[in-house]
Design a protein around this motif. Sequence first.
Motif, PDB file in Angstrom:
ATOM      1  N   ALA A  35       0.983  -1.118   0.116  1.00 49.03           N
ATOM      2  CA  ALA A  35      -0.147  -0.150  -0.182  1.00 49.03           C
ATOM      3  C   ALA A  35       1.113   1.533   0.187  1.00 49.03           C
TER       4      ALA A  35
ATOM      5  N   TRP B 170       1.199   4.579  -2.700  1.00 49.46           N
ATOM      6  CA  TRP B 170       1.188   5.155  -2.794  1.00 49.46           C
ATOM      7  C   TRP B 170       1.800   6.951  -3.011  1.00 49.46           C
TER       8      TRP B 170
ATOM      9  N   ARG C 216     -11.470   7.850 -10.051  1.00 49.51           N
ATOM     10  CA  ARG C 216     -11.790   6.031 -11.385  1.00 49.51           C
ATOM     11  C   ARG C 216     -11.591   5.241 -10.275  1.00 49.51           C
ATOM     12  N   GLU C 217     -10.113   5.257  -9.316  1.00 49.90           N
ATOM     13  CA  GLU C 217     -10.063   3.391  -8.754  1.00 49.90           C
ATOM     14  C   GLU C 217     -10.645   3.839  -7.830  1.00 49.90           C
TER      15      GLU C 217
ATOM     16  N   ARG D  26       2.309   1.561 -13.415  1.00 55.67           N
ATOM     17  CA  ARG D  26       2.789  -0.490 -14.372  1.00 55.67           C
ATOM     18  C   ARG D  26       3.813  -0.232 -13.800  1.00 55.67           C
TER      19      ARG D  26
ATOM     20  N   ASP E 164     -12.504  -0.103 -17.779  1.00 57.76           N
ATOM     21  CA  ASP E 164     -13.395   0.513 -16.596  1.00 57.76           C
ATOM     22  C   ASP E 164     -15.242   0.538 -17.680  1.00 57.76           C
TER      23      ASP E 164
ATOM     24  N   GLY F 261      -3.105  -6.722 -15.760  1.00 58.26           N
ATOM     25  CA  GLY F 261      -2.350  -6.001 -15.103  1.00 58.26           C
ATOM     26  C   GLY F 261      -3.127  -4.808 -14.964  1.00 58.26           C
ATOM     27  N   LEU F 262      -4.025  -4.492 -15.158  1.00 53.32           N
ATOM     28  CA  LEU F 262      -5.281  -2.716 -15.561  1.00 53.32           C
ATOM     29  C   LEU F 262      -6.256  -3.425 -13.838  1.00 53.32           C
TER      30      LEU F 262
ATOM     31  N   LEU G 219      -3.580  -3.815 -11.322  1.00 55.45           N
ATOM     32  CA  LEU G 219      -3.725  -1.989 -10.695  1.00 55.45           C
ATOM     33  C   LEU G 219      -5.365  -2.114  -9.915  1.00 55.45           C
ATOM     34  N   THR G 220      -5.521  -2.057 -10.415  1.00 58.07           N
ATOM     35  CA  THR G 220      -7.055  -1.045  -9.992  1.00 58.07           C
ATOM     36  C   THR G 220      -7.485  -2.173  -8.511  1.00 58.07           C
TER      37      THR G 220
ATOM     38  N   ARG H  40      -4.701  -2.816  -6.781  1.00 58.26           N
ATOM     39  CA  ARG H  40      -3.756  -2.405  -5.369  1.00 58.26           C
ATOM     40  C   ARG H  40      -3.997  -1.611  -5.199  1.00 58.26           C
ATOM     41  N   VAL H  41      -5.081  -0.522  -6.267  1.00 52.90           N
ATOM     42  CA  VAL H  41      -4.908   0.805  -5.676  1.00 52.90           C
ATOM     43  C   VAL H  41      -5.943   1.536  -4.440  1.00 52.90           C
ATOM     44  N   ARG H  42      -7.544   0.450  -4.813  1.00 53.75           N
ATOM     45  CA  ARG H  42      -8.533  -0.504  -3.933  1.00 53.75           C
ATOM     46  C   ARG H  42      -7.940  -0.070  -2.456  1.00 53.75           C
ATOM     47  N   SER H  43      -6.802  -1.459  -2.847  1.00 54.56           N
ATOM     48  CA  SER H  43      -6.487  -2.209  -1.291  1.00 54.56           C
ATOM     49  C   SER H  43      -5.279  -1.444  -0.590  1.00 54.56           C
ATOM     50  N   ALA H  44      -4.472  -0.140  -1.106  1.00 62.13           N
ATOM     51  CA  ALA H  44      -4.124   0.492  -1.096  1.00 62.13           C
ATOM     52  C   ALA H  44      -4.918   1.947   0.439  1.00 62.13           C
ATOM     53  N   ALA H  45      -6.258   2.396  -0.604  1.00 62.29           N
ATOM     54  CA  ALA H  45      -7.453   2.872  -0.270  1.00 62.29           C
ATOM     55  C   ALA H  45      -7.784   2.384   1.089  1.00 62.29           C
TER      56      ALA H  45
ATOM     57  N   SER I  88      -6.384   0.231   3.041  1.00 62.67           N
ATOM     58  CA  SER I  88      -4.964   0.449   4.337  1.00 62.67           C
ATOM     59  C   SER I  88      -4.767   1.443   4.998  1.00 62.67           C
ATOM     60  N   ARG I  89      -5.857   2.504   4.479  1.00 61.62           N
ATOM     61  CA  ARG I  89      -6.056   3.946   5.322  1.00 61.62           C
ATOM     62  C   ARG I  89      -6.985   4.262   6.403  1.00 61.62           C
TER      63      ARG I  89
END
Lengths: 201, 291
Positions: A139, A143, A160-161, A193, B18, B45-46, B49-50, B52-57, B59-60
Motif C-alpha cells: 500500500a 501511494w 476512478r479507482e 504499472r 473501465d 495488469g490493469l 492495478l485497480t 492494488r489501488v483499492r486495497s491501498a485506499a 489500508s488507510r
Amino acid sequence: VKQAGAIGWSEVGSREAALVERCAVGDDLACAELVAEHQRMVFNLAVHLLGDRDEAADLSQEVFLRVFRTIHRFRGQSSLRTWIYRIAVNQSRNRQRWWRRRHRSEQVSLDEHVKAYGELGDRLPQAAPDRVLANKELASRVWKALDDLPFEQRTAVVLREVDGLSYEEIAFTLGITIGTVKSRLTRARQALRGELREWSA
Amino acid sequence: MTPLRCAHVRRSLSPYHDGELPRDQYVAVHRHLQGCESCMAELRGLDSLTERVRSAAVSRAEVLSTDLSGLAPGVVSRLKAEEEASLAGRLRLLVDDGHVVWAALGATAASVLCAFIVQGILLYAAQVRPDSLAALLATLASSGTNQNPSRVGGSVQLPRAYSGAVMPTAIAYQGSNDEGVVTLAAVVTREGTVSNVELLALDEGRRPSGDAAELLSMLDMAATARFEPARHGRHPVAVSMVWLLARTTVRGKPVLATNLDLAPRRRPVREPRGTSSEAPSPRSSPLGAIS
C-alpha cells in the motif's frame, strides 16, 4: 456498464433539489444535513490527494464553506455529489500547491508516518502479522507511486479507482473533456504499472 | 491478429477496463481479447492495478474512519460568523473598533480646525490697507460712487461752480426768444463731470418753441459742464441732481450799451443750488435742485 456510483446529468433528485434550495436560503439544519451526507466522501478524497489527516480535515471544512458560498449558482448541471467533488478537487489543487511549496523539505507522508510509528491509534492488527506487513508495504508503495504522479493524473486515478466516478463525472470534476480523461487515465496507469513493476522486480 | 491491431486495442484497454467504450468498440476489443494472450495479460495488469489501488485506499481505513461529527457544526457556525461579519457585524465592528472611533474624532476635529482657520483668514483679509486694490473696490462698492450716486444729506457739501469749472458758453434755444425753464436730471460725478443727463420736464405752461434737435444739442452742451464735485467730509462723492436751466431775456438799455458782454444775449449761467423749487431769479440763473 457504468459503475454503481455513477449518476446521470439530469438525475438530480427532487429531494436533493429541495435540500439545495434550503441551503441557499441559509437553513442551518439543511446545511448540516448536506455536510453530514457528503463529509466522508470529501474527507476521504482529501486524504488520498493530500496524504495528511489534519490537512484533509481542514480542507473538508473549506470545501463545505465554499459549497455554501456558491450553492446559489448550483443549477443541477451535474449531481450535487459531482459538483462537490469538483470543488474539493479545486481546493485540493490549491492547497497542494501551497503545501508543496511550504513543506517540500519537511513533508512526511501519512504512509511513511504509519510505517515508522505504527497505525494511528495503536490498534494492533488482527490478521497474521506477516501478511499485514506485506499489505502495508504494498500500500505504501502504491501511494508513493501515486504521489509521484502529477496532481491531475493522480486525481483522475483516485476518482476512478477509489471513488468509482464515470468518465463523464471525472470530466466535469476536473473541467476537462472525456477524451482527455481517457488519455490521462491511460498515461497514469502506464506510469503506475511501470513504477510498481520496477518495485516487484 | 496484427501488431497494429494490438496497438489499437492497447489504447482502448483502459476505457475497456473501465467499461467506458462505446458498444461497438467494446465488442470489437472483447473479440480481440479472446484470441490475444498478450493483450489479455495487459488487461489483467490493469485489473491488478485497480485491485492494488483499492486495497491501498482500504489500508488507510484507520485514517479514513476519523470522527467527522464536528465538521457539520463547525461549518455551520463559521457560515453564521461570516454572515454576521458581512452585515450588522461590520457596523458593530465600526463602533467596537477603537481605531475607527479615533479616526472619526480626528477627522471631525480636523474639519472644525479647518473651518476656524478659514474664518480667521477671511477676517484678517478684511483689514486691508486703505491704498490697496481691495480698499479701492470697497470704496467703489459703497454709496457715493459714480455708478451709485448718493442721496443728498445734511453732511454732504453740494457740487459748486468754481473758478476752474468749465461751463459751456451757450446753452440756448436758438430758435426762440421766449423765456423759460428747462429741468434736467443729471449725476455730478466724483470727478466733477456731468453724466446721465436727462430732460425731465419743460416749464409748466410753456411749450418749447425750439425743435427736438435743438433740445438734444442743449443736452449735449450741458453734459460738457464741469463742477467742483460734491463732498462728504473730505471725500468726493457722486450725487444725483435736478438742474433747472432758466432763461431770461435782459433788455438792453442805452446806458449799459457800453458793456457789450451784457448786451441782450441769451446767456444762461449755471449754478446748481442745494434747494429745489427755488424761484427763478431775475437774472439768468440755473437753479440746481439736488435730489
